[in-house]
Write an enzyme that holds these catalytic residues in place. Structure first.
Site, PDB file in Angstrom:
ATOM      1  CE  LYS A   1      -9.976  -1.379  54.843  1.00  0.00           C
ATOM      2  NZ  LYS A   1     -10.670  -2.543  54.608  1.00  0.00           N
TER       3      LYS A   1
ATOM      4  CB  SER B   1     -13.934  -1.280  52.581  1.00  0.00           C
ATOM      5  OG  SER B   1     -13.111  -2.232  53.529  1.00  0.00           O
TER       6      SER B   1
ATOM      7  CB  SER C   1     -13.206  -5.166  52.004  1.00  0.00           C
ATOM      8  OG  SER C   1     -14.454  -4.419  52.045  1.00  0.00           O
TER       9      SER C   1
END
Lengths: 485, 514
Positions: free
Chosen positions: A76, A151, A175
């Protein structure tokens, strides 16, 4: 190769049936093909990845092989990786090349894993649809009209589309679990403090937790084994002994007490989601588990509490992005205040600005007691609900999200509606508990449904075993979207 | 102070703690390094970096709390104070707001012989900011983050002080204490110890506090006094002219000797304090406090009491001797060195400690402090060491030296600072080269011929000579003018270059004058 589990890939690498360079190249090629459609990555740097792959091959040649040596992993884009651009999905960090490695990156590096690229995400991890990235929205591999969730949508989409064997992710309000649910992959948010936050671009410090997304619980166990370690550079990282996550997978679910909170099965949850979840619970019963009713009476307050606390911390954490030392600085400004205003106005997207405003408001003189302090008190009540529930059960199960993935653009105009979708994940974060989502079926329009499994503090090994038992008995986790790459 | 008015002063002092590394990072805290060479990723607030508390900073804060008799919080929390400024890299300063490490406590000191007690509100830990360099980079301002993250203890008093002199005396006592317990080097030029003063005035007898102004960052005692004095005058003038004091922050301009408005309450920031989620609440166990307490040096107040009770010294003298730990240590070393040298001398087997302490005290209050003032040295830099003080006292006690000639020897012992004291000859005398305290002193006495004349014949001859040369004085004395006697003694001492034993001179002169 892209269908193989981490264990299988690791065995092939160790046996030199495939090299890390070949494996990495294979995934880089798949990313290249998928990127125009899915936009799951912000940064891919073939040469940097291959340098690491070559180093891994050299290590393997010497017989120095750890379980993840040579395996490419997507990260990420809020994990700082030395020499890599780290944007956190924001324009304000579009030019930021990190001079240091996050603890998580160091751990993967030590294991000999390869950085496959930096996965797309909602800006500063704020969002639950991946529509808030400054680098364009990510699409769901199951249906490119749908959001992948957020996210960590880039990480989830990459694993779902089999363009990355595994990915790191973070979970502040859900997320990891919600995008895992939306894209039909397995995602784990460990206990708060289990994995160091050092080098993770902060959103809400007391809630942020690094975790991982993969195709199966077994893969997650291998990833957690690398990520979970004590780090004195993070004061909130706990020096708690690590369990044998991989070795403990086979322990089964005989005698397991599953708590089903009545608040998780109301009319707010769509039938197409509830049905596969209840079917999964039935599967567990067949495997020897029992079901008990539990209650989490204060969980209805969790969304407002979260949307006071998380923005409060975010408003402060994001103050450092001021254009003075690094990151985006406005080209023209008249004075210092103008430099701040313009740099931040240009650098931050609307969702981030919204949350900075909320956070600044709730911390302001005269409002602190009514909002921030009150929210802290309720947070404690929410955590206590779980303590009481875990007196009666070993794990809690329920939906990770109230619906399957929705269409891109369908909720962007109503942020509050979008916030409410996190109702089933947020309480776990407020309590600092570990949670997972594993695929358990399909709902409306053939979009995946995730089963959320919540464990007690530091009970990741049991949760992984519970998820593994289900995946041994079913094949939901092996279903994959057609032709994404 | 203008009659009818009273001033109320509270002080906030920032003491930079003596840790080798910063309060939340491992970067060094050395003063004066090249800009931005002592700033780590944490100090420049790179994304993802996190603070880790320096235990040594907490320990020093606890040390301070124990020294002032404050309460050490069993649990304290760190808060974020949010504001934007280029020298504040995170956009917030980590400080303590609720639950500071130290609450309460007092500091006592003498002012014109009277004991004053100032109550402390709290002492809390915080990190320093960086600084802006407005002239280093042409056309723009540079940011130096070397100082960012330096540990500070902010010590806040109650509004207990009633004059600028009292505020300065408090600040000096505090300065001495933080150095005494080794938590701050007290270097005011380098900003290691700086004060903000909250000043308000009111009519005498008015129970209500006036509106206060805060004078920021005063970094010398003299400026502190002048700044407060200016502020008092200004505030009284404003009120007497029918105006109102506006609550504001003011800066003291030493060049113009005035305070200037910096920002008013209206532009006061909303700091949005909240507990820093990156730092867990800090639990301070009783055993840790006990361990720190056991390592605490004897405190100045304790020493002072000991000097007064045991050595029978005056309160002001005891205060002087405890003005720094170095001074107290020098005093105590000198006392024991003197006792040792006198013990070795059969003539002084029953010398009382009080007499020795008195003699040492006189040396330190007198010749030593004059010399230190003159040379701007501190006691630990003094070239005259406790061994030499012991030697001087020994030789005064055994009457080899008069108090006058002893001072000459002291001058020589001090060494060639500026002009050599007498005869243009530099005598290099190191006490350390001598086995006994008296050796160095004796060498100088010998070389300079300073030995006291105790031979009664020689003194008598000198007295006769002086009486013959000053018939007027002799007559005056005989006609009842006692003053004339002292003048005659002075003449004898002068004639003998101060070497005559004054007691002997007195006796012989009395006898001769009949």
């Amino acid at each position: 190769m892209h269908r193989d589990t981490l264990k299988a890939l690791s065995a092939q690498l160790a046996a030199r049936k495939v090299s890390s360079v070949e494996l990495t190249t294979h995934f880089l090629d798949r990313i290249e093909r998928a990127q125009p459609v899915l936009n799951a990555f912000i940064t891919v740097d073939r040469e940097k990845s291959l340098v690491q792959a070559r180093a891994a091959d050299a290590r393997i040649a010497k017989g120095d092989v750890a379980p993840l040596t040579g395996i490419p992993v997507a990260h990420k884009d809020l994990f700082c990786a030395k020499g890599w651009r780290t944007t956190s999905g924001s324009k304000i960090l579009s030019n930021f090349v990190s001079p240091y490695d996050a603890h998580v990156i160091e751990q993967f590096d030590r294991a000999g894993a390869v950085i496959l690229g930096k996965a797309n995400m909602d800006e500063f991890a704020m969002g639950s649809s991946c529509e808030n990235s400054a680098y364009g929205c990510v699409r769901n591999p199951w249906d490119t009209n749908a959001v992948p969730g957020g996210s960590s949508g880039g990480s989830a989409a990459a694993v779902a589309a089999r363009i990355a064997p595994a990915a790191t992710a973070t979970d502040t309000g859900g997320s990891i679990r919600q995008p895992a649910s939306f894209t039909g992959v397995s995602g784990l948010r460990p206990t708060y403090g289990r994995v160091s936050r050092f080098g993770m671009v902060a959103f809400a410090s007391s809630l942020d937790q690094a975790g991982c997304i993969a195709k199966s619980a077994e893969d997650l166990a291998m990833l957690l084994d690398v990520m979970a370690s004590y780090d004195p550079r993070d004061s909130t990282c706990l020096d708690h002994p690590k369990d044998d996550y991989v070795g403990g997978l086979a322990r089964g679910v005989k005698g397991l007490r599953i708590g089903l909170p009545k608040e998780y099965f109301t009319k707010d949850v769509a039938r197409d989601v509830t049905d596969p979840i209840l079917a999964a619970v039935e599967e567990y019963k067949k495997l020897g588990a029992t079901v008990v009713d539990v209650s989490l009476p204060n969980q209805g307050l969790s969304v407002p509490v979260y949307y006071v606390l998380a923005p409060a911390e975010a408003s402060s954490n994001l103050s450092r992005f001021d254009g003075v030392r690094y990151g985006h600085r406005a080209e023209k400004y008249t004075d210092l205040m103008d430099l701040y205003k313009k740099s931040r106005a240009e650098g931050f997207g609307p969702e981030v600005k919204r949350r900075i405003m909320i956070g600044t408001y709730v911390l302001s003189h005269g409002y602190y007691d009514a909002y921030y302090l009150q929210a802290q008190k309720i947070r404690r009540l929410i955590a206590r609900d779980f303590t009481e529930a875990f007196a009666k059960c070993d794990v809690i199960m329920g939906p990770a999200a109230p619906t399957v993935a929705y269409d891109i653009g369908s909720k962007v105009t109503d942020p509050v509606q979008m916030y409410l979708d996190d109702l089933y994940t947020i309480p776990i974060n407020l309590a600092g508990l570990p949670g997972m989502s594993i695929p358990c079926g399909f709902g409306n329009k053939g979009r995946p449904v995730g089963l959320q499994i919540v464990g007690n503090y530091f009970d990741e090994a049991r949760m992984l075993a519970v998820a593994h038992a289900f995946q041994q008995a079913t094949d939901w986790h092996q279903r994959e979207p057609k032709g994404a790459a | 102070m203008k009659a009818g008015w009273e001033v109320v002063i509270g002080l906030e002092t920032h003491a930079q703690l003596t840790t080798a590394s910063k309060i939340f990072s491992g970067a060094a805290t050395t003063f004066g390094a090249e800009p931005n060479t002592q700033a780590s990723a944490v100090d420049i607030a790179l994304p993802g970096t996190l603070p880790v508390l320096n235990k040594g900073a907490v320990e020093r804060a606890i040390r301070f709390g124990l020294a002032v008799g404050g309460t050490i919080a069993p649990r304290c929390i760190f808060a974020r104070k949010n504001y934007f400024y280029p020298d504040l890299p995170k956009g917030y300063q980590i400080s303590q707001y609720e639950q500071p490490v130290v609450a309460g406590g007092t500091l006592a000191f003498l002012l014109d012989g009277e004991e004053k007690v100032v109550h402390l509100t709290r002492a809390h830990l915080e990190e320093d900011a960086g600084k802006l360099l407005h002239d280093a980079v042409p056309g723009t301002s540079g940011v130096d983050l070397n100082r960012a993250g330096t540990p500070l203890l902010e010590i806040v008093t109650e509004p207990d002080m009633r004059s600028s002199a009292e505020a300065v005396a408090y600040a000096k006592a505090l300065h001495s204490l933080v150095r005494w317990i080794g938590i701050c080097d007290g270097n005011m030029q380098e900003g290691s110890f700086r004060c903000d003063a909250n000043v308000s005035v009111r009519k005498v007898g008015d129970p209500k506090l006036g509106t206060r102004c805060e004078i920021k960052n005063v970094n010398s005692f003299r400026f502190l006094e002048k700044a407060i004095e200016f502020e008092i005058r200004r505030q009284i003038e404003v009120i007497e002219d029918g105006g109102k004091i506006v609550q504001e922050t003011r800066l003291y301009d030493a060049d113009r000797d005035e305070t200037r408005s910096m920002r008013s309450k209206e532009d006061a920031q909303d700091y949005r304090y909240f507990p820093d989620p990156d730092l867990l609440p800090l639990a301070i166990g009783a055993d840790w406090i006990a361990e720190i307490e056991s390592n605490l040096p004897p405190l100045p107040a304790e020493r002072k009491r000991h000097y007064v009770e045991h050595y029978k010294l005056g309160a002001a003298e005891a205060s002087f001797l405890t003005s720094s730990r170095e001074m107290a240590e020098f005093f105590e070393e000198s006392v024991s060195a003197t006792l040792r040298t006198l013990e070795a001398d059969v003539r002084f087997v029953d010398t009382r400690e009080t007499g020795v302490a008195r003699a040492v005290c006189n040396w330190l209050v007198g010749a030593m402090s004059a010399k230190l003032n003159e040379t701007a040295l501190t006691i630990d830099q003094s070239p005259v060491r406790p061994m030499a003080i012991a030697g001087l006292i020994h030789r005064v006690f055994d009457q080899t030296l008069s108090s006058r000639t002893a001072k000459d020897v002291f001058e020589v012992l001090w060494g060639p600072q500026g002009d050599p004291p007498t005869g243009g000859r530099v005598i290099n005398v190191s006490v350390h080269e001598h086995a006994n305290a008296t050796d160095a002193v004796d060498a100088i006495v010998e070389m300079r011929g300073l030995k006291q004349i105790s031979d009664s014949g020689a003194v008598e001859a000198a007295v006769d000579q002086v009486m013959a040369a000053n018939p007027k004085l002799v007559e005056d004395f005989r006609s009842g003018k006692e003053k004339a006697f002292n003048a005659l003694v002075g003449q004898v001492m002068k004639a003998t270059q101060g070497k005559a034993n004054p007691a002997q001179v007195n006796a012989i002169l009395r006898a001769k004058l009949g």
